[in-house]
Write an enzyme that holds these catalytic residues in place. Structure first.
Site, PDB file in Angstrom:
ATOM      1  N   SER A   1      -1.847  17.624  -7.420  1.00  0.00           N
ATOM      2  CA  SER A   1      -1.130  16.495  -6.906  1.00  0.00           C
ATOM      3  C   SER A   1       0.158  16.399  -8.177  1.00  0.00           C
ATOM      4  O   SER A   1       1.302  16.018  -7.836  1.00  0.00           O
ATOM      5  CB  SER A   1      -1.738  15.221  -6.494  1.00  0.00           C
ATOM      6  N   LYS A   2      -0.419  16.401  -9.508  1.00  0.00           N
ATOM      7  CA  LYS A   2       0.638  16.126 -10.650  1.00  0.00           C
ATOM      8  C   LYS A   2       1.415  17.232 -10.539  1.00  0.00           C
ATOM      9  O   LYS A   2       2.559  17.076 -10.964  1.00  0.00           O
ATOM     10  CB  LYS A   2      -0.240  15.570 -11.620  1.00  0.00           C
TER      11      LYS A   2
ATOM     12  N   ASN B   1       4.833   5.257 -10.697  1.00  0.00           N
ATOM     13  CA  ASN B   1       3.914   5.273 -11.645  1.00  0.00           C
ATOM     14  C   ASN B   1       2.507   5.305 -11.109  1.00  0.00           C
ATOM     15  O   ASN B   1       1.534   5.726 -11.707  1.00  0.00           O
ATOM     16  CB  ASN B   1       4.240   4.000 -12.715  1.00  0.00           C
TER      17      ASN B   1
ATOM     18  N   TYR C   1      -6.447  15.830  -8.275  1.00  0.00           N
ATOM     19  CA  TYR C   1      -5.517  15.046  -9.295  1.00  0.00           C
ATOM     20  C   TYR C   1      -4.404  15.995 -10.005  1.00  0.00           C
ATOM     21  O   TYR C   1      -3.123  16.031  -9.941  1.00  0.00           O
ATOM     22  CB  TYR C   1      -6.160  14.652 -10.440  1.00  0.00           C
TER      23      TYR C   1
ATOM     24  N   SER D   1       1.646  14.052 -15.074  1.00  0.00           N
ATOM     25  CA  SER D   1       0.493  14.306 -16.122  1.00  0.00           C
ATOM     26  C   SER D   1       0.415  15.581 -16.833  1.00  0.00           C
ATOM     27  O   SER D   1       0.847  16.532 -16.318  1.00  0.00           O
ATOM     28  CB  SER D   1      -0.889  14.077 -15.426  1.00  0.00           C
TER      29      SER D   1
ATOM     30  N   ASN E   1       1.007  -1.048   0.078  1.00  0.00           N
ATOM     31  CA  ASN E   1       0.028  -0.133   0.022  1.00  0.00           C
ATOM     32  C   ASN E   1       0.870   1.259  -0.039  1.00  0.00           C
ATOM     33  O   ASN E   1       1.466   1.672   1.161  1.00  0.00           O
ATOM     34  CB  ASN E   1      -0.957  -0.053   1.282  1.00  0.00           C
TER      35      ASN E   1
HETATM   36  P1  NAD Z   1      -4.547   2.384 -13.556  1.00  0.00           P
HETATM   37  O1  NAD Z   1      -5.458   2.775 -12.520  1.00  0.00           O
HETATM   38  O2  NAD Z   1      -4.710   1.693 -14.572  1.00  0.00           O
HETATM   39  O3  NAD Z   1      -3.221   1.959 -12.763  1.00  0.00           O
HETATM   40  C1  NAD Z   1      -2.652   2.639 -11.380  1.00  0.00           C
HETATM   41  C2  NAD Z   1      -2.088   1.590 -10.663  1.00  0.00           C
HETATM   42  O4  NAD Z   1      -1.800   2.073  -9.522  1.00  0.00           O
HETATM   43  C3  NAD Z   1      -3.239   0.324 -10.273  1.00  0.00           C
HETATM   44  O5  NAD Z   1      -2.691  -1.057 -10.590  1.00  0.00           O
HETATM   45  C4  NAD Z   1      -3.771   0.439  -8.710  1.00  0.00           C
HETATM   46  O6  NAD Z   1      -3.861  -0.836  -8.076  1.00  0.00           O
HETATM   47  C5  NAD Z   1      -2.169   0.925  -8.333  1.00  0.00           C
HETATM   48  N1  NAD Z   1      -2.549   1.880  -7.094  1.00  0.00           N
HETATM   49  C6  NAD Z   1      -3.403   2.750  -7.023  1.00  0.00           C
HETATM   50  N2  NAD Z   1      -3.403   3.003  -5.708  1.00  0.00           N
HETATM   51  C7  NAD Z   1      -2.406   2.403  -4.968  1.00  0.00           C
HETATM   52  C8  NAD Z   1      -1.867   2.192  -3.706  1.00  0.00           C
HETATM   53  N3  NAD Z   1      -2.393   2.950  -2.781  1.00  0.00           N
HETATM   54  N4  NAD Z   1      -0.725   1.381  -3.277  1.00  0.00           N
HETATM   55  C9  NAD Z   1      -0.290   0.679  -4.377  1.00  0.00           C
HETATM   56  N5  NAD Z   1      -0.846   0.502  -5.700  1.00  0.00           N
HETATM   57  C10 NAD Z   1      -1.866   1.596  -5.941  1.00  0.00           C
HETATM   58  O7  NAD Z   1      -3.959   3.837 -14.044  1.00  0.00           O
HETATM   59  P2  NAD Z   1      -3.056   4.151 -15.297  1.00  0.00           P
HETATM   60  O8  NAD Z   1      -3.914   4.732 -16.246  1.00  0.00           O
HETATM   61  O9  NAD Z   1      -2.233   3.005 -15.778  1.00  0.00           O
HETATM   62  O10 NAD Z   1      -2.133   5.249 -14.605  1.00  0.00           O
HETATM   63  C11 NAD Z   1      -0.738   5.192 -14.265  1.00  0.00           C
HETATM   64  C12 NAD Z   1      -0.217   6.514 -14.029  1.00  0.00           C
HETATM   65  O11 NAD Z   1      -0.397   6.999 -15.297  1.00  0.00           O
HETATM   66  C13 NAD Z   1      -0.822   7.108 -12.950  1.00  0.00           C
HETATM   67  O12 NAD Z   1      -0.007   7.878 -12.394  1.00  0.00           O
HETATM   68  C14 NAD Z   1      -1.978   8.175 -13.918  1.00  0.00           C
HETATM   69  O13 NAD Z   1      -2.059   9.167 -12.808  1.00  0.00           O
HETATM   70  C15 NAD Z   1      -0.867   8.713 -15.027  1.00  0.00           C
HETATM   71  N6  NAD Z   1      -1.661   9.007 -15.956  1.00  0.00           N
HETATM   72  C16 NAD Z   1      -2.569   8.243 -16.684  1.00  0.00           C
HETATM   73  C17 NAD Z   1      -3.129   8.814 -17.801  1.00  0.00           C
HETATM   74  C18 NAD Z   1      -4.371   8.143 -18.533  1.00  0.00           C
HETATM   75  O14 NAD Z   1      -4.829   8.592 -19.469  1.00  0.00           O
HETATM   76  N7  NAD Z   1      -4.461   6.890 -18.218  1.00  0.00           N
HETATM   77  C19 NAD Z   1      -2.830  10.078 -18.273  1.00  0.00           C
HETATM   78  C20 NAD Z   1      -1.834  10.941 -17.668  1.00  0.00           C
HETATM   79  C21 NAD Z   1      -1.022  10.498 -16.272  1.00  0.00           C
END
Ligand code: NAD
Length: 251
Positions: A158-159, A90, A155, A142, A63
């Site tokens: 934080s980013k 990530n 969000y 982001s 966590n």
């Molecule tokens: P996702 O939700 O598919 O993956 C996030 C992962 O983080 C999940 O596997 C989740 O279980 C894990 N997680 C969340 N809280 C947690 C915790 N407290 N402890 C441990 N694990 C935890 O999201 P994603 O789209 O793959 O995003 C990955 C990163 O990319 C994130 O930081 C997100 O903000 C960033 N991002 C995503 C996008 C998009 O469009 N998908 C765009 C810009 C930035």
């Protein structure tokens, strides 16, 4: 390419949409990947799949909102491996809402996962990187942290802090040859994004039409950029925020 042969690479949120692509990319390039995620089921099945395909992956349920969890994971990892070469911060969560719509709990949870986890993870990992003569850290910020989309204040803020954290860390630890960079993706086609689309009634075509390049990003494209930033091909990239957006402006 085998840029990460036998290197130890930690990927937080490794079981998620972009995280999975990152883990596969590093494993394909020879790394020993540690998938760190709160979703044990997905992390385990990804590790099994990578190992079955001849790669090296281990997983741990952590966590990231808990400093104690992070420090105990890093101390276990250090008992099994000499080096920590690469850290990819990530994991992230996206709680929607403008200021008056958002709960205090959502604000705090967002910051604990999106920002505090980086503080704790980097404090746990940096002493080892410094002692071994260097390393690479890539944070997933982001585009919305640089140019806010409406209605996502927790969000986006934080980013923005992840971007500032990256620049500060890079500046402070460049003399120790720890390179710190961040990627700032626009929208990326992950399972979560697709399920959110289904809820909002918008289609993927709607989103694609907003991007000058003609489509939103793919997880593998973010993973490729992260791998480059973490590799020896980018020895002087330190303190960079790489926007990956297909030239999309935030609407
Ligand atoms: P996702 O939700 O598919 O993956 C996030 C992962 O983080 C999940 O596997 C989740 O279980 C894990 N997680 C969340 N809280 C947690 C915790 N407290 N402890 C441990 N694990 C935890 O999201 P994603 O789209 O793959 O995003 C990955 C990163 O990319 C994130 O930081 C997100 O903000 C960033 N991002 C995503 C996008 C998009 O469009 N998908 C765009 C810009 C930035």
């Amino acid at each position: 390419m085998n840029r990460f042969q036998d290197k130890t690479v930690i990927v937080t949120g490794g079981a998620g949409g972009i995280g999975e692509a990152i883990c596969r990319r590093f494993a394909n390039e020879g790394a020993h990947v540690w998938i760190v995620d709160s979703n044990a089921e997905l992390a385990q099945s990804l590790a099994q799949d990578i190992n079955q395909q001849g790669g090296h992956a281990a997983w741990r349920e952590v966590n990231l909102a808990s400093a104690a969890d992070i420090f105990s994971f890093i101390s276990e990892l250090k008992s099994q491996t000499e080096r920590i070469d690469v850290l990819i911060n990530n994991a992230g969560i996206n709680r929607r809402g403008a200021l008056l719509e958002l709960s205090e709990q959502d604000w705090q949870t967002t910051f604990s996962v999106n920002l505090d986890a980086l503080f704790h993870m980097c404090r746990a990992v940096l002493p080892h990187m410094i002692a071994q003569g260097g390393g690479a850290i890539v944070n997933t910020a982001s585009q919305w942290g640089l140019h806010p989309a409406p209605g996502h204040i927790a969000y986006n803020t934080s980013k923005a802090a992840v971007a500032a954290f990256t620049l500060n860390l890079a500046r402070d630890y460049a003399p120790d040859k720890v390179r710190v960079n961040a990627v700032c993706p626009g929208e990326v086609r992950t399972p979560m994004l697709e399920s959110n689309l289904a809820r909002s009634g918008r289609s993927l075509d709607d989103l694609n039409a907003l991007v000058p390049f003609g489509r939103i990003g793919e997880p593998a494209e973010i993973a490729a950029a992260i791998a480059f930033l973490a590799s020896d091909e980018a020895p002087y990239l330190c303190g960079s925020l790489l926007e990956i957006t297909g030239a999309q402006a935030v609407a």
